[in-house]
Design a protein around this motif. Structure first.
Motif, PDB file in Angstrom:
ATOM      1  N   PRO A   1     -12.934  -4.366   4.115  1.00  0.00           N
ATOM      2  CA  PRO A   1     -11.609  -4.727   2.924  1.00  0.00           C
ATOM      3  C   PRO A   1     -11.091  -6.027   3.002  1.00  0.00           C
ATOM      4  CG  PRO A   1     -11.774  -2.495   3.646  1.00  0.00           C
ATOM      5  CD  PRO A   1     -13.554  -2.666   4.514  1.00  0.00           C
TER       6      PRO A   1
ATOM      7  N   TRP B   1     -11.071 -10.442  -4.174  1.00  0.00           N
ATOM      8  CA  TRP B   1     -10.187 -10.446  -4.910  1.00  0.00           C
ATOM      9  C   TRP B   1      -8.867 -11.227  -5.650  1.00  0.00           C
ATOM     10  CZ3 TRP B   1     -11.667  -5.546  -7.428  1.00  0.00           C
ATOM     11  CH2 TRP B   1     -10.654  -5.185  -7.692  1.00  0.00           C
TER      12      TRP B   1
ATOM     13  N   VAL C   1     -14.063  -1.135  -2.663  1.00  0.00           N
ATOM     14  CA  VAL C   1     -14.248  -0.516  -1.774  1.00  0.00           C
ATOM     15  C   VAL C   1     -15.390   0.186  -1.688  1.00  0.00           C
ATOM     16  CG1 VAL C   1     -14.206  -0.186   0.568  1.00  0.00           C
ATOM     17  CG2 VAL C   1     -13.184  -2.091   0.147  1.00  0.00           C
TER      18      VAL C   1
ATOM     19  N   TRP D   1     -11.201  -8.865   0.608  1.00  0.00           N
ATOM     20  CA  TRP D   1      -9.993  -9.494   0.297  1.00  0.00           C
ATOM     21  C   TRP D   1      -9.258 -10.682  -0.363  1.00  0.00           C
ATOM     22  CZ3 TRP D   1      -5.380 -10.941   4.452  1.00  0.00           C
ATOM     23  CH2 TRP D   1      -4.130 -11.032   3.372  1.00  0.00           C
TER      24      TRP D   1
ATOM     25  N   ALA E   1     -11.465   4.721   4.751  1.00  0.00           N
ATOM     26  CA  ALA E   1     -12.138   3.219   4.275  1.00  0.00           C
ATOM     27  C   ALA E   1     -10.959   3.572   2.477  1.00  0.00           C
ATOM     28  CB  ALA E   1     -14.018   2.928   3.617  1.00  0.00           C
ATOM     29  N   TYR E   2     -11.057   4.424   1.910  1.00  0.00           N
ATOM     30  CA  TYR E   2     -10.002   3.754   0.940  1.00  0.00           C
ATOM     31  C   TYR E   2      -8.539   4.354   1.470  1.00  0.00           C
ATOM     32  CZ  TYR E   2      -7.049   5.854  -3.337  1.00  0.00           C
ATOM     33  OH  TYR E   2      -6.342   6.097  -4.060  1.00  0.00           O
TER      34      TYR E   2
ATOM     35  N   PHE F   1      -3.706  -3.193   1.249  1.00  0.00           N
ATOM     36  CA  PHE F   1      -4.160  -4.342   0.415  1.00  0.00           C
ATOM     37  C   PHE F   1      -3.845  -4.050  -1.120  1.00  0.00           C
ATOM     38  CE2 PHE F   1      -7.336  -5.027   3.932  1.00  0.00           C
ATOM     39  CZ  PHE F   1      -6.651  -6.189   4.015  1.00  0.00           C
TER      40      PHE F   1
ATOM     41  N   SER G   1       0.972  -0.789  -0.003  1.00  0.00           N
ATOM     42  CA  SER G   1       0.178   0.042   0.404  1.00  0.00           C
ATOM     43  C   SER G   1       1.010   1.489   0.371  1.00  0.00           C
ATOM     44  CB  SER G   1      -0.730  -0.151   1.297  1.00  0.00           C
ATOM     45  OG  SER G   1      -0.068   0.171   2.410  1.00  0.00           O
TER      46      SER G   1
ATOM     47  N   LEU H   1      -8.249  -2.918  -5.396  1.00  0.00           N
ATOM     48  CA  LEU H   1      -9.305  -2.976  -3.997  1.00  0.00           C
ATOM     49  C   LEU H   1     -10.070  -1.997  -3.555  1.00  0.00           C
ATOM     50  CD1 LEU H   1     -10.755  -5.564  -2.555  1.00  0.00           C
ATOM     51  CD2 LEU H   1      -8.662  -5.767  -1.159  1.00  0.00           C
ATOM     52  N   ALA H   2      -9.306  -1.274  -2.692  1.00  0.00           N
ATOM     53  CA  ALA H   2      -9.505   0.597  -2.286  1.00  0.00           C
ATOM     54  C   ALA H   2     -10.130   1.089  -3.001  1.00  0.00           C
ATOM     55  CB  ALA H   2      -8.522   1.186  -1.750  1.00  0.00           C
TER      56      ALA H   2
ATOM     57  N   THR I   1      -8.125   1.276   2.752  1.00  0.00           N
ATOM     58  CA  THR I   1      -8.188  -0.290   2.190  1.00  0.00           C
ATOM     59  C   THR I   1      -6.225  -0.002   1.930  1.00  0.00           C
ATOM     60  OG1 THR I   1      -9.640  -0.002   2.233  1.00  0.00           O
ATOM     61  CG2 THR I   1      -8.690  -1.791   0.552  1.00  0.00           C
ATOM     62  N   ARG I   2      -6.052   0.798   0.436  1.00  0.00           N
ATOM     63  CA  ARG I   2      -4.761   0.883   0.292  1.00  0.00           C
ATOM     64  C   ARG I   2      -3.443   0.670   0.979  1.00  0.00           C
ATOM     65  NH1 ARG I   2      -4.712   4.977  -5.251  1.00  0.00           N
ATOM     66  NH2 ARG I   2      -2.060   4.213  -5.539  1.00  0.00           N
TER      67      ARG I   2
END
Length: 535
Positions: A366, A373, A126, A370, A110-111, A118, A4, A122-123, A114-115
């Motif tokens: 997320p 994804w 989400v 995962w 959340a972005y 992960f 990330s 994926l971000a 998640t970034r």
């Protein structure tokens, strides 16, 4: 692999994933802004109680700690709305505007998380799923009923702070630990249901930055927490015996009678609660086809836990270990929340109505996505073998199914908006009819009273009666006392309800003459003399 790093292109602009996420986030915020302006979902008396508290706070009359008549739900949302409501007056859109801002912050955090943990795309996924919203999801995000809208971004912020401290990316570490403590205290005061996530976030902090928990940073952490939780501590110190938060919370979390079976609680918690809280179902419950996600959810959590453990064992440095720990914290937070819910009888007795208690699972979206994804991404790699492609096809199908079901849940909500708007219009017409009848003190049922009071800006006071025309749940006793002093109070009852039948029996031949208005499903009575059978 846990990766990330937010990257920018050569010109310094955000890269493609960031731009797509920004677009999807704008759609999600815009969708909810329109709903907010039209007071969708419809208001109710629970929300009105928070609105009335905001009016009292803005006027300097009171500083409530917990929801009137409910000593465990914090009033942070009322304090956030108080400046706006004090300036603009009682208005449902104005009352809800702070929650819209909290939702936007939640999407952004959340972005970011998640970034960080992960991958960029994926971000984006989400954010896209969180931008959608069925009635159950939007109701938990936009209605001012306490707790959930503010504690979700708080947890994401806590995890981002802990990860940043562990990765040594924070310049002012003392301020970061103080902010961690303050957010934790505020979240705990606001809603006890977030406790599992607060515990796992604290574990991440301990493992990520143990040195920041001693000396002055540790002092600031403790001071921040004490400041955030101070209102709850102060109220509980002076609460009468049996009225402290823990006692009240324990009482409402249990039901008298035979405890539901484990199978009933698992069915209500997993097959009904998880899909409802995830936005796959309408408010009246999940069809059989939509329950597949409830079955898959614990499997995904277990798989994600395994991937997190592998990532932790393979981590080559402290930063990678911290990120893997945060991944496991997201798994543990969701698992503990689910476990607490299915242990409660509420999961079986009213799985549709009580699915709101699982809305905090959005924090862990997320980590739930995962495993799917990762497996789906393998189908697009040129070097992937047949086994990886075999795993990737059902994973991609599951992601597509989840997206389609969430879209369907959102579409079903949008289709039903005319009925929601009609209910809200009736509530406002009722308030106008009561005022035009010259009534300023009335009796009504719980779901009428505080909503009516807020819609009239407290020009009308309403005392709550149950179906037997005896005193009901009056959250704010001052209104009950005001109506009790009225020489000739009115009555607002649902047409054909037990309360109306009882009132008409008491009025006898004067019943029809006492009717002064009828709006929607409600009828307004103004008898010649006060009717108070409980006295």
């Amino acid at each position: 692999m846990v990766v990330s790093q937010v990257k920018r292109d050569a010109t310094g602009r955000p890269d493609a994933p960031a731009l797509v996420a920004l677009l999807l986030g704008a759609v999600g915020v815009g969708y909810r802004l329109v709903l907010t302006l039209f007071t969708v979902p419809a208001s109710n008396s629970d929300e009105a109680t928070f609105g009335l508290a905001a009016l009292h706070i803005a006027g300097g009359h009171e500083r409530p700690v917990f929801l009137y008549g409910q000593r465990y739900m914090g009033m942070l949302e009322s304090y956030l709305a108080a400046p706006l409501v004090g300036w603009a007056g009682p208005s449902w859109p104005v009352l809800r505007l702070p929650l819209l801002a909290l939702y936007a912050i939640f999407l952004w955090l959340a972005y970011r998380l998640t970034r960080r943990l992960f991958s960029p795309w994926l971000a984006v996924a989400v954010v896209g799923l969180l931008a959608l919203g069925s009635e159950r999801v939007v109701r938990d995000q936009l209605t001012v009923v306490g707790g959930r809208p503010e504690v979700k971004p708080a947890v994401l912020a806590l995890l981002l702070l802990a990860v940043a401290l562990g990765e040594r990316r924070v310049r002012h570490r003392w301020l970061a630990t103080g902010a961690f403590g303050l957010l934790t205290g505020l979240a705990l005061w606001s809603d006890w249901l977030i406790t599992p996530y607060l515990l796992v976030a604290a574990v991440v902090l301990v493992l990520a930055a143990p040195r920041d928990l001693v000396g002055w940073p540790g002092v600031l952490l403790a001071v921040g927490f004490a400041v955030g939780v101070a209102p709850m501590i102060k109220d509980n110190v002076v609460a009468p015996a049996g009225q402290d938060s823990l006692s009240v919370f324990r009482e409402i979390s249990t039901k008298e009678g035979v405890a539901p079976s484990l199978a009933a609680r698992l069915h209500g918690g997993l097959l009904e609660g998880v899909p409802l809280a995830s936005g796959l179902c309408p408010m009246d419950g999940c069809a059989g086809w939509a329950q597949w996600f409830g079955v898959l959810y614990p499997v995904l959590l277990v798989t994600a836990a395994g991937l997190g453990v592998v990532a932790y064992r393979r981590a080559g440095d402290q930063a990678a270990r911290v990120r893997a720990t945060a991944v496991l914290a997201l798994v543990a937070g969701a698992a503990l929340t689910l476990l607490a819910y299915v242990r409660s009888p509420l999961a079986a007795t009213d799985p549709v109505g009580d699915a709101r208690y699982l809305s905090v699972l959005q924090i862990s979206l997320p980590v739930v996505l995962w495993p799917l994804w990762r497996a789906a991404a393998s189908t697009f790699r040129a070097t992937a073998g047949w086994a990886a492609r075999l795993r990737g096809v059902p994973a991609a199908a599951a992601l597509a199914g989840l997206t389609a079901a969430t879209l369907a849940g959102t579409a079903a909500f949008v289709v039903g908006l005319p009925g929601v708007r009609a209910d809200e219009r009736d509530a406002r017409r009722l308030a106008g009819a009561v005022l035009r009848a010259g009534l300023h003190e009335v009796y009504g049922d719980y779901w009428t009273c505080n909503r009516l009071i807020f819609n009239t800006g407290e020009a009308v006071a309403c005392g709550v009666l149950d179906g037997n025309l005896t005193p009901g749940q009056n959250r704010y006793p001052a209104y009950w006392r005001r109506v009790g002093r009225a020489a000739r109070p009115g009555y607002v009852v649902t047409v054909g309800s037990p309360a109306e039948r009882g009132l008409r029996r008491l009025l006898g031949g004067r019943a029809d003459a006492a009717v002064v208005a009828e709006v929607g499903h409600s009828r307004v009575y103004h008898p010649e003399h006060a009717v108070r059978p409980w006295r």
